[in-house]
Scaffold this motif. Sequence first.
Motif, PDB file in Angstrom:
ATOM      1  N   SER A 109      39.715  79.575  28.792  1.00 27.40           N
ATOM      2  CA  SER A 109      40.173  78.489  27.871  1.00 27.40           C
ATOM      3  C   SER A 109      41.309  77.840  28.301  1.00 27.40           C
ATOM      4  CB  SER A 109      40.442  79.451  26.497  1.00 27.40           C
ATOM      5  OG  SER A 109      40.745  78.419  25.408  1.00 27.40           O
ATOM      6  N   THR A 110      41.405  76.764  28.004  1.00 24.99           N
ATOM      7  CA  THR A 110      42.657  75.858  28.338  1.00 24.99           C
ATOM      8  C   THR A 110      43.619  75.607  27.115  1.00 24.99           C
ATOM      9  OG1 THR A 110      41.255  73.723  28.103  1.00 24.99           O
ATOM     10  CG2 THR A 110      41.732  74.751  30.461  1.00 24.99           C
ATOM     11  N   LYS A 111      42.987  76.341  26.027  1.00 17.67           N
ATOM     12  CA  LYS A 111      43.729  76.210  24.580  1.00 17.67           C
ATOM     13  C   LYS A 111      44.405  77.106  24.536  1.00 17.67           C
ATOM     14  CE  LYS A 111      39.464  74.129  23.088  1.00 17.67           C
ATOM     15  NZ  LYS A 111      38.032  74.444  22.526  1.00 17.67           N
ATOM     16  N   THR A 160      39.312  80.870  22.003  1.00 18.26           N
ATOM     17  CA  THR A 160      39.056  82.426  22.535  1.00 18.26           C
ATOM     18  C   THR A 160      38.271  82.351  24.043  1.00 18.26           C
ATOM     19  OG1 THR A 160      36.682  82.015  21.581  1.00 18.26           O
ATOM     20  CG2 THR A 160      38.352  83.290  20.177  1.00 18.26           C
ATOM     21  N   GLY A 161      37.846  81.227  24.371  1.00 15.64           N
ATOM     22  CA  GLY A 161      37.059  80.986  25.447  1.00 15.64           C
ATOM     23  C   GLY A 161      35.869  81.554  25.489  1.00 15.64           C
TER      24      GLY A 161
HETATM   25  N1  LIG Z   1      34.076  68.382  25.217  1.00 16.88           N
HETATM   26  C1  LIG Z   1      34.913  68.940  26.259  1.00 16.88           C
HETATM   27  N2  LIG Z   1      35.961  68.341  26.805  1.00 16.88           N
HETATM   28  C2  LIG Z   1      36.888  68.997  27.746  1.00 16.88           C
HETATM   29  N3  LIG Z   1      36.893  70.188  28.083  1.00 16.88           N
HETATM   30  C3  LIG Z   1      36.034  70.797  27.452  1.00 16.88           C
HETATM   31  C4  LIG Z   1      35.136  70.559  26.360  1.00 16.88           C
HETATM   32  N4  LIG Z   1      34.191  71.616  26.004  1.00 16.88           N
HETATM   33  C5  LIG Z   1      34.846  72.740  26.805  1.00 16.88           C
HETATM   34  N5  LIG Z   1      36.038  72.455  27.389  1.00 16.88           N
HETATM   35  C6  LIG Z   1      36.689  73.173  28.338  1.00 16.88           C
HETATM   36  O1  LIG Z   1      36.052  74.666  28.324  1.00 16.88           O
HETATM   37  C7  LIG Z   1      36.904  75.666  27.907  1.00 16.88           C
HETATM   38  C8  LIG Z   1      35.964  76.920  27.186  1.00 16.88           C
HETATM   39  O2  LIG Z   1      35.283  76.417  26.003  1.00 16.88           O
HETATM   40  P1  LIG Z   1      34.832  77.502  25.012  1.00 16.88           P
HETATM   41  O3  LIG Z   1      34.019  78.465  25.898  1.00 16.88           O
HETATM   42  O4  LIG Z   1      34.341  76.864  24.007  1.00 16.88           O
HETATM   43  O5  LIG Z   1      36.196  78.163  24.563  1.00 16.88           O
HETATM   44  P2  LIG Z   1      37.379  77.743  23.586  1.00 16.88           P
HETATM   45  O6  LIG Z   1      36.858  76.609  22.933  1.00 16.88           O
HETATM   46  O7  LIG Z   1      37.549  78.897  22.609  1.00 16.88           O
HETATM   47  O8  LIG Z   1      38.475  77.237  24.426  1.00 16.88           O
HETATM   48  C9  LIG Z   1      37.826  75.102  27.025  1.00 16.88           C
HETATM   49  O9  LIG Z   1      39.097  75.792  26.535  1.00 16.88           O
HETATM   50  C10 LIG Z   1      38.180  73.509  27.445  1.00 16.88           C
HETATM   51  O10 LIG Z   1      39.134  73.705  28.200  1.00 16.88           O
END
Ligand SMILES: Nc1ncnc2c1ncn2[C@@H]1O[C@H](COP(=O)(O)OP(=O)(O)O)[C@@H](O)[C@H]1O
Lengths: 555, 131
Positions: free
Chosen positions: A505-507, A513-514
Amino acid sequence: MKKQMYNSLRLKIIGLTLVVSITPLVLLGMAIYYRFARAHEARIEDQVRHLAESQSYAVDFFLRERISLLAMLADTHGFEKLSQPAALSELFETMNRRSEMLGLIDLGVIDCNGQHTAYVGPYDLKGRDYSNEPWFAEVMAKGKYISDVYMGFRRFPHFIIAVRARNGPQHWILRATTDSDVFNRLVKTAQSGRLGDAFIVNTEGIYQTAPRFQGKILGQSHIDPKNFSHGSTFVERRSKRGATDYFAGDWLNNDKWLMVIRQELRGQTDGLAKTRNTEIMIISLGILAIIMTTIFIAHSVVTHLEETAREMDKLNAQLIQSDKLAALGKMAAGIAHEINNPLAVIGEKAGWMKDLLLEEEFQNSPHLEEYATSLLKIESHVERARKITHNMLGFARRMEPHLDDVDIHQILDQTIELLDNHARINGIKIRKHYHSGVQIIASDQSQMQQVFLNLISNAIDAIESNGLIDVTTQQKNGTIVIRIQDDGPGIPKDQQHRIFDPFFSTKATGRGTGLGLSISYSIVEKLGGTITFESEPGKGTTFIVSLPAVAPEKK
Amino acid sequence: MKPVEGNHPPIRLLLIDDERGFVATLSKRLAKRNVKATQAFSGREGIQILRKADFDVVLLDLKMEDMDGLEVLKIIKIMIPDLPVIMLSGHASEETAHNGMRAGAYDYLTKPYDIQELIDKIASATKSDDE
Ligand SMILES: Nc1ncnc2c1ncn2[C@@H]1O[C@H](COP(=O)(O)OP(=O)(O)O)[C@@H](O)[C@H]1O
């Protein structure tokens, strides 16, 4: 740990089956072999016994023949004539000329006083006095006599045959020496096979004829004649170092000599060994087959068990998961219901107030307009709240995972409705481009909703504020394709290969949560579809979900 | 505001719901629309009232403290099989609604609802009852 359990189970099954199936086989094999060996032994015993009997008969015959011959000569020629050396020698020559196999070396006449009155033969024995020899007394008493083999005056093994004859009141004796060679040859005719032996021993066990092995004539044999009863043929067995010697002994008529036939089992038992080897081979093959089958069966049984257990585990995990979801669903339903009731009261009150506003006294109020718009606002917000709770209920209802008739558009609608508020606040517009040909499919409602929820909220998160999300559906060639396109920042190239990884996750901590994408990925995969994405940094990202258009079963 | 039917005698409706504030307000609103609502605040009370008086239609909440609305519905259907019952529910569960329909309910509405929707259902329930 489980592996260990299965291994020990496997070993137990193999061990038990092998013991239970091989033991009887081996026992049976042993029993058969034992019986066979016994029969074989009995046959050999019979053989040697028979041989001993017939050979002793032959030897008896040989001796009796010579005794009869002597007796006949004595009777026909008489003492007077035979005591003249010339006559005796003539008779001896005629005799030997007629039969080479007679085996008599010399001939002598002994008078009643034991005096060697006449002798013909290679030795100078004339005039010897035999009166003190024990055999002299015996022949005088019994009428005939066969001596043991001895060296005597002659320095080579021989034995004598003597018969008593009558000359008026006087007795005299005709005596002959038997050639050991001829006698030996006769006895040896019963030597059979490579290891068979035939010989004669006397009452002390002294060899009377030369044995084939182990010993010389007049040497001490290993036979103890006391073991051999008179009157019947007895078989003695001696085993040493894997070989068994059979000794069949039959007493000759004189009761002094024992005719012995020796046979070694090993020598004659190629047949037995062959039988044993064949049997061992057959049983070994059987055991090998049993072992292989057992291992194979044990292996497949345990593997099957393991698989079943693994499946059970998986099922259990799924059950726990669906239990959790069901509990969650129940809670959501409870909450929604509790909220719906007060919402209904609010709606009712507002409606009543609207009704009242129509009455005359309010019609004239200066604030009528404001009242009316406020009430409309209340009603519209009640409606909004109602939609939320209904979505919650709908969501809760679909928590139980099962295949049902899924309308992709309906799920998308519900998902978008859930997120629309959040999106609107951030200036994000969600546009739908539905293709009318998308059919109802058999799939899992709640899981599909989860996937779309993840993808659309990711898109919203990525855009952050002010942007566009396009949700497009298509159906072609039996595949339904749902595209969720955002005009957000896109995914950096060096992160693209990691976004489906769990916990990537980059959040900010607490916000992401990733897990979203990895869960979505596994859900779609489980439903037989694929999930991919196209992303160009700076321009946006498109997630593409492809699902097989599986027609629901007709109910 | 659209009353049910011109100058006909008011429709007699029995409203069974344990949410007092809701029942009171709804009764007043229905009265304005030519529907005379008798109030009952529990399933038991509703059944007792049904024994004494005649009604054209029943509005029944599916979830009440003392008795499950479905049970009340079944009892009503045994007492007066022809009486149309409209179910009210805060529970959007279609399953519950289906159960109600299977048990003989005339129709169902989920809370909160639009008053006009309710009036329409009452109208059609009583009309088909007349025929
Ligand atoms: N539509 C999108 N645009 C840009 N980055 C995205 C997008 N969807 C997902 N990502 C990247 O993928 C990562 C992993 O997503 P996800 O598995 O849903 O975990 P989370 O949303 O909890 O971080 C995100 O943190 C984000 O960096």
